[in-house]
Design an enzyme around this catalytic site. Structure first.
Site, short mmCIF file in Angstrom:
data_model
loop_
_atom_site.label_atom_id
_atom_site.label_comp_id
_atom_site.label_asym_id
_atom_site.label_seq_id
_atom_site.Cartn_x
_atom_site.Cartn_y
_atom_site.Cartn_z
N ASP A 12 2.61 41.82 42.81
CA ASP A 12 1.71 42.67 42.27
C ASP A 12 1.04 41.97 41.12
OD1 ASP A 12 0.27 44.92 41.63
OD2 ASP A 12 1.69 45.75 40.29
N HIS A 29 -6.60 37.21 43.42
CA HIS A 29 -6.01 37.25 44.75
C HIS A 29 -5.92 35.85 45.34
CE1 HIS A 29 -5.95 41.47 44.93
NE2 HIS A 29 -7.19 41.71 44.84
N THR A 58 -0.65 50.80 52.85
CA THR A 58 -1.49 51.94 53.49
C THR A 58 -2.28 52.66 52.39
OG1 THR A 58 0.42 53.35 53.26
CG2 THR A 58 -0.18 52.46 55.41
N LEU A 123 12.76 30.11 58.78
CA LEU A 123 12.34 31.03 57.88
C LEU A 123 11.57 32.21 58.76
CD1 LEU A 123 12.36 32.37 54.93
CD2 LEU A 123 10.14 31.22 54.74
C1 IPE Z 1 1.51 47.21 45.78
O1 IPE Z 1 0.91 46.98 44.79
C2 IPE Z 1 0.84 46.77 47.33
C3 IPE Z 1 0.86 45.25 47.19
C4 IPE Z 1 1.37 44.64 46.47
C5 IPE Z 1 0.34 44.99 48.68
P1 IPE Z 1 -0.53 47.98 44.08
O2 IPE Z 1 -1.03 47.36 43.11
O3 IPE Z 1 -1.08 48.46 45.42
O4 IPE Z 1 0.54 49.22 43.89
P2 IPE Z 1 0.23 50.37 42.83
O5 IPE Z 1 -0.98 51.32 43.51
O6 IPE Z 1 -0.12 50.00 41.58
O7 IPE Z 1 1.52 51.20 42.71
C1 IPE Z 2 -1.43 42.95 44.18
O1 IPE Z 2 -2.35 42.81 43.20
C2 IPE Z 2 -2.02 42.43 45.53
C3 IPE Z 2 -2.64 43.46 46.65
C4 IPE Z 2 -2.47 44.80 46.30
C5 IPE Z 2 -3.26 42.89 47.80
P1 IPE Z 2 -3.16 43.78 42.71
O2 IPE Z 2 -4.39 43.61 43.17
O3 IPE Z 2 -2.46 45.12 42.83
O4 IPE Z 2 -3.29 43.34 41.06
P2 IPE Z 2 -3.21 44.39 39.84
O5 IPE Z 2 -1.76 45.32 39.86
O6 IPE Z 2 -4.29 45.18 39.96
O7 IPE Z 2 -3.33 43.46 38.73
MG MG Z 3 -1.34 46.12 41.53
#
Ligand code: IPE
Ligand code: IPE
Ligand code: MG
Length: 225
Positions: A12, A29, A58, A123
């Site tokens: 995240d 990303h 999801t 792995l």
């Molecule tokens: C969790 O991150 C999902 C992934 C890393 C793929 P999110 O950024 O989507 O989570 P929330 O919505 O902040 O809980």
């Molecule tokens: C997690 O990073 C990656 C995915 C959910 C694919 P985020 O896109 O949620 O990044 P923040 O949390 O908005 O910074």
């Molecule tokens: Mg996030």
């Protein structure tokens, strides 16, 4: 000392990192992919057998269409550009989640990446894609019902996407947020959880190693004393 077999990661913080450093969530990303490559290499170096990466939940379909498109394109180009290297390094790819919601072309790529790497054993790289724990459990219950299996722990485990994969000893979430976001709720019931302040693109091998070393010193009770 405990040696972990399976590390699961909620990657995240890409979006926030991108906005701060590149004025674009999507470039965050893209930067996150470099961390993915570093952590895969470091997992092999540290003799981790399973690395599970939460790449798309999801709930992530709620995001703007253009961001979703960018994420899917990144996934597609990662598979296209890296599959041979992953294969040569003995990495076996396994997908968990409901990928039928993805464009056909990506589904085909994902299935062929799994097939191509099926005999590797250095792995296991488990990619959680359109993954959600609630969806996984619902799906498991439907399987149990359809196959008229007895309801017990073993039939549930057998019907989860993760069947055959040991539970993660370690969960890492980067991005300075302390929640599970519908990730592996069953499988994480006894995992050690590490919340990292750093955003995913800034997370590095040293941070990873620190967590692995900390884990080794933890006394795990599993309800015992
Ligand atoms: C969790 O991150 C999902 C992934 C890393 C793929 P999110 O950024 O989507 O989570 P929330 O919505 O902040 O809980
Ligand atoms: C997690 O990073 C990656 C995915 C959910 C694919 P985020 O896109 O949620 O990044 P923040 O949390 O908005 O910074
Ligand atoms: Mg996030």
């Amino acid at each position: 000392m405990n040696s972990p077999k399976h590390v699961a990661i909620i990657m995240d913080g890409n979006g926030r990192w991108g906005l701060k450093n590149k004025k674009s969530r999507n470039l965050g990303h893209r930067a996150g992919i470099k961390t993915v490559e570093k952590i895969i290499k470091s997992s092999i170096k540290n003799k981790i057998k399973y690395l599970t990466l939460y790449a798309f939940s999801t709930e992530n379909w709620k995001r703007p269409k253009l961001e979703i498109k960018f994420l899917l394109n990144l996934l597609e180009s990662f598979l296209k550009n890296k599959i041979n290297e992953l294969n040569e390094n003995g990495i076996k790819i396994k997908i968990i989640g409901d990928i039928k919601k993805f464009p056909k072309k990506i589904q085909v790529n994902l299935l062929s990446s799994q097939k191509k790497t099926i005999n590797n054993n250095k792995l296991n790289l488990v990619l959680a894609l359109n993954y959600g724990s609630k969806n996984e459990l619902l799906n498991a219950i439907k399987i149990i019902k359809a196959k008229k299996m007895k309801i017990n722990e073993s039939s549930i485990v057998k019907s989860l996407y993760t069947y055959g994969i040991p539970n993660p000893e370690i969960l890492i979430r980067t991005g300075n947020t302390k929640r599970l976001s519908n990730f592996l709720l069953w499988q994480l019931s006894y995992s050690e959880i590490f919340f990292e302040k750093k955003m995913w693109p800034d997370f590095n091998e040293k941070d990873y190693k620190k967590i692995l070393d900390k884990f080794k010193k933890i006394k795990r009770n599993f309800g015992n004393i």
